[in-house]
Scaffold this motif. Structure first.
Motif, PDB file in Angstrom:
ATOM      1  N   LEU A 177       0.921  -1.217   0.296  1.00 52.72           N
ATOM      2  CA  LEU A 177      -0.558  -0.502   0.569  1.00 52.72           C
ATOM      3  C   LEU A 177       1.048   0.998  -0.111  1.00 52.72           C
ATOM      4  CD1 LEU A 177      -3.065   1.583   0.084  1.00 52.72           C
ATOM      5  CD2 LEU A 177      -3.162   1.010   2.606  1.00 52.72           C
ATOM      6  N   ARG A 178       1.709   1.331   0.459  1.00 54.29           N
ATOM      7  CA  ARG A 178       2.778   2.566   1.245  1.00 54.29           C
ATOM      8  C   ARG A 178       3.724   2.453  -0.576  1.00 54.29           C
ATOM      9  NH1 ARG A 178       6.786   0.661   3.775  1.00 54.29           N
ATOM     10  NH2 ARG A 178       6.204   1.899   6.279  1.00 54.29           N
ATOM     11  N   SER A 179       3.776   1.883  -1.774  1.00 51.62           N
ATOM     12  CA  SER A 179       4.549   1.978  -2.594  1.00 51.62           C
ATOM     13  C   SER A 179       3.078   2.857  -3.829  1.00 51.62           C
ATOM     14  CB  SER A 179       4.633   0.611  -3.383  1.00 51.62           C
ATOM     15  OG  SER A 179       5.534   0.159  -2.741  1.00 51.62           O
ATOM     16  N   ILE A 180       1.934   1.977  -3.680  1.00 47.98           N
ATOM     17  CA  ILE A 180       0.952   2.509  -3.965  1.00 47.98           C
ATOM     18  C   ILE A 180       0.336   4.057  -3.656  1.00 47.98           C
ATOM     19  CG2 ILE A 180      -2.044   2.481  -5.208  1.00 47.98           C
ATOM     20  CD1 ILE A 180      -0.235   0.174  -6.275  1.00 47.98           C
ATOM     21  N   TYR A 181       0.495   4.149  -2.785  1.00 53.02           N
ATOM     22  CA  TYR A 181       0.388   5.839  -2.258  1.00 53.02           C
ATOM     23  C   TYR A 181       1.414   7.029  -2.848  1.00 53.02           C
ATOM     24  CZ  TYR A 181      -0.866   9.679   0.498  1.00 53.02           C
ATOM     25  OH  TYR A 181      -1.412  11.522   1.732  1.00 53.02           O
ATOM     26  N   PHE A 182       2.261   5.857  -2.476  1.00 58.53           N
ATOM     27  CA  PHE A 182       3.863   7.205  -3.322  1.00 58.53           C
ATOM     28  C   PHE A 182       3.266   7.023  -5.035  1.00 58.53           C
ATOM     29  CE2 PHE A 182       7.807   7.287  -4.568  1.00 58.53           C
ATOM     30  CZ  PHE A 182       8.524   8.407  -4.002  1.00 58.53           C
ATOM     31  N   ALA A 183       2.945   6.644  -5.669  1.00 59.38           N
ATOM     32  CA  ALA A 183       2.847   6.370  -6.950  1.00 59.38           C
ATOM     33  C   ALA A 183       1.665   7.486  -7.268  1.00 59.38           C
ATOM     34  CB  ALA A 183       2.856   5.078  -7.574  1.00 59.38           C
ATOM     35  N   TRP A 184       0.701   7.632  -6.116  1.00 55.81           N
ATOM     36  CA  TRP A 184      -0.690   8.237  -6.620  1.00 55.81           C
ATOM     37  C   TRP A 184       0.270  10.103  -6.246  1.00 55.81           C
ATOM     38  CZ3 TRP A 184      -4.496   9.751  -9.241  1.00 55.81           C
ATOM     39  CH2 TRP A 184      -5.433  11.115  -8.385  1.00 55.81           C
ATOM     40  N   LEU A 185       1.336  10.070  -5.480  1.00 57.14           N
ATOM     41  CA  LEU A 185       1.197  11.356  -5.066  1.00 57.14           C
ATOM     42  C   LEU A 185       2.260  11.703  -5.873  1.00 57.14           C
ATOM     43  CD1 LEU A 185       1.864  10.461  -0.810  1.00 57.14           C
ATOM     44  CD2 LEU A 185       0.140  12.139  -1.856  1.00 57.14           C
ATOM     45  N   ASN A 186       3.051  10.936  -6.359  1.00 55.50           N
ATOM     46  CA  ASN A 186       3.762  11.436  -7.569  1.00 55.50           C
ATOM     47  C   ASN A 186       3.271  11.080  -8.578  1.00 55.50           C
ATOM     48  OD1 ASN A 186       6.585  12.296  -6.158  1.00 55.50           O
ATOM     49  ND2 ASN A 186       5.793  10.279  -5.765  1.00 55.50           N
ATOM     50  N   ARG A 187       1.900  11.196  -9.290  1.00 55.87           N
ATOM     51  CA  ARG A 187       1.822  10.595 -10.685  1.00 55.87           C
ATOM     52  C   ARG A 187       2.089  11.628 -11.379  1.00 55.87           C
ATOM     53  NH1 ARG A 187      -1.856  12.502  -7.121  1.00 55.87           N
ATOM     54  NH2 ARG A 187      -3.379  14.791  -7.328  1.00 55.87           N
ATOM     55  N   GLU A 188       2.395  12.747 -11.289  1.00 59.67           N
ATOM     56  CA  GLU A 188       2.450  14.253 -12.427  1.00 59.67           C
ATOM     57  C   GLU A 188       4.230  14.052 -12.992  1.00 59.67           C
ATOM     58  OE1 GLU A 188       0.865  17.799 -11.333  1.00 59.67           O
ATOM     59  OE2 GLU A 188      -1.682  16.359 -11.955  1.00 59.67           O
ATOM     60  N   VAL A 189       4.671  13.084 -11.963  1.00 58.29           N
ATOM     61  CA  VAL A 189       6.528  13.654 -11.826  1.00 58.29           C
ATOM     62  C   VAL A 189       6.719  12.407 -13.293  1.00 58.29           C
ATOM     63  CG1 VAL A 189       8.760  12.731 -10.327  1.00 58.29           C
ATOM     64  CG2 VAL A 189       6.407  13.849  -9.649  1.00 58.29           C
ATOM     65  N   ALA A 190       7.621  12.769 -13.637  1.00 56.57           N
ATOM     66  CA  ALA A 190       8.438  11.873 -14.627  1.00 56.57           C
ATOM     67  C   ALA A 190       9.200  10.989 -13.955  1.00 56.57           C
ATOM     68  CB  ALA A 190      10.011  12.850 -14.856  1.00 56.57           C
ATOM     69  N   ILE A 191       9.389   9.761 -15.608  1.00 50.51           N
ATOM     70  CA  ILE A 191      10.065   8.681 -14.206  1.00 50.51           C
ATOM     71  C   ILE A 191      11.148   8.989 -13.454  1.00 50.51           C
ATOM     72  CG2 ILE A 191      11.114   6.396 -14.769  1.00 50.51           C
ATOM     73  CD1 ILE A 191       7.740   5.793 -14.238  1.00 50.51           C
TER      74      ILE A 191
END
Length: 417
Positions: free
Chosen positions: A70-84
């Motif tokens: 869940l931590r990784s999923i939420y972290f990806a959502w927080l950085n959804r507009e950030v380039a890879i």
């Protein structure tokens, strides 16, 4: 995760849809304050009721056959507009802050796009999300996702009529809600949120199928377990690679307008630069000779960072400016070999000769000419650009013809190209 009420992905999607707070906390207590992700032990959802889940809870999102926490999923959502590249840098920093207690999963950009699209509610299906336990065909999961995104009643913020007490809906407002007509969606209208077993229909139909075989060998098929192979398969999305060169006439800022709307605008114009700043996007196109009933979704990217080997089987076109450095990290770095597997497309100004390198690659690279932009300072599309549609139709014709030749079908993609 047997129930939808406690499923981390559905709780996260519902909270995003309602705009309610999502807080990393250091405990499951109701009064626990918000802390940083490196210190959090729980992720607390505040709507529709306060629920705290351990932040390392495995979810139904699977990467390389491993559930993502869940931590990784939420972290990806927080950085959804950030380039890879920036996202990977932030993830490495968080892993250092965690001190070896846990590791944040670094998503490949196709996985990240698939996850963010599902969480935002733009898609009801995902290649990487497994159905809920006991939901073999995924119908209940899809219906619960729809309800999580569209079916939550959210009273107006700051309303004094919303609640008569903590956790209790005002009776007057409840009476109004109960009088509303429930519209439903395609899942509830056709089959409801509970899967229906139609296995008895197969037994009734077996008599008629054996009397009228559709194929000489159908008598063997009808008595074989291979009938399960008729189940619908999900087709992966085809990929189009763009040139990252600054001299390219088509960039991420104007490619959607060109391929979807058949209108060319310069990549640095106001109308194009305001459309997107993402390093990936998707467009839809109906490919009649492959699937005449539903549009296909194409993923467009410039770079191939964290490009998995199997993704190359989904690449259907490569846009190029003739500069060979673009192919340095490709599966086939030699242009001649690359365009033997994947069609190339060069877009240049009408009346100008393409670069010598493009001419040297021969018929495997399509040469497309567009009219020059007459007014560089204009903020609207030039209405006289009627020849853009001819150019775009030619590009899609080449892509569709190649896809058919490689084995793209309505419900499957080629295993190799």
């Amino acid at each position: 995760m047997a129930s939808t009420e406690q499923d981390p992905l559905l709780l996260l999607r519902q909270s995003i849809a309602s705009g309610s707070a999502i807080m990393p906390t250091a405990s499951a207590e109701a009064s626990a304050p918000e802390v940083g992700l490196s210190l959090a032990t729980h992720l607390t959802f505040t709507s529709p009721s306060r629920i705290s889940l351990p932040i390392d809870t495995p979810t139904r999102f699977v990467s390389n056959e491993t559930p993502v926490d869940l931590r990784s999923i939420y972290f990806a959502w927080l950085n959804r507009e950030v380039a890879i590249p920036e996202y990977n840098s932030f993830a490495s920093q968080l892993n250092q802050d965690l001190g070896g207690k846990a590791q944040v999963h670094k998503f490949a950009y196709i996985e990240k796009l698939d996850l963010i699209t599902w969480l935002e509610g733009a898609s009801e299906e995902s290649e990487c999300i497994k159905p809920l336990a006991g939901d073999k065909d995924g119908s209940a999961s899809a219906a619960a996702a729809v309800l999580a995104f569209k079916g939550t009643v959210v009273p107006p913020i700051g309303s004094t009529l919303g609640r008569s007490g903590k956790g209790t809906l005002d009776p007057r407002l409840a009476s109004i809600y109960n009088s509303e007509r429930k519209m439903g969606d395609r899942n509830s209208a056709l089959r409801g949120i509970k899967p229906t077993d139609f296995s008895h229909v197969r037994k009734l139909a077996a008599v008629f199928m054996t009397k009228k075989p559709l194929h000489p060998s159908s008598s063997n098929i009808s008595s074989s377990p291979a009938i399960a192979s008729h189940q619908k398969q999900k087709r992966p999305d085809p990929i189009i690679l763009l040139s990252p060169s600054a001299s390219s006439l088509l960039r991420m800022t104007n490619i959607k307008s060109f391929l979807e709307s058949s209108q060319y605008v310069p990549p640095n114009s106001l109308s194009a630069s305001s459309s997107t700043t993402a390093n990936m996007l998707h467009i839809n196109r109906l490919m009649k000779d492959i699937d005449a009933n539903r549009p296909m979704r194409f993923i467009l990217v410039e770079g191939i960072e964290q490009f998995k080997p199997e993704y190359w089987n989904r690449v259907v076109a490569v846009f190029t400016t003739g500069q060979t450095w673009q192919f340095k990290n490709y599966k086939w770095s030699n242009p001649t070999e690359l365009f033997r597997h994947i069609p190339g497309i060069y877009v240049g100004w009408r009346g100008e000769q393409p670069p010598e390198s493009v001419r040297g690659w021969g018929h495997r690279v399509m040469n497309v000419a567009v009219d020059r932009w007459k007014n560089p300072g204009a903020t609207t599309v030039d209405s006289s650009r009627w020849r853009d549609r001819e150019a775009v139709d030619g590009i899609w014709k080449v892509i569709e013809s190649n896809m058919r030749a490689k084995g793209w079908k309505r419900d499957q993609a080629p295993s190799s190209i």
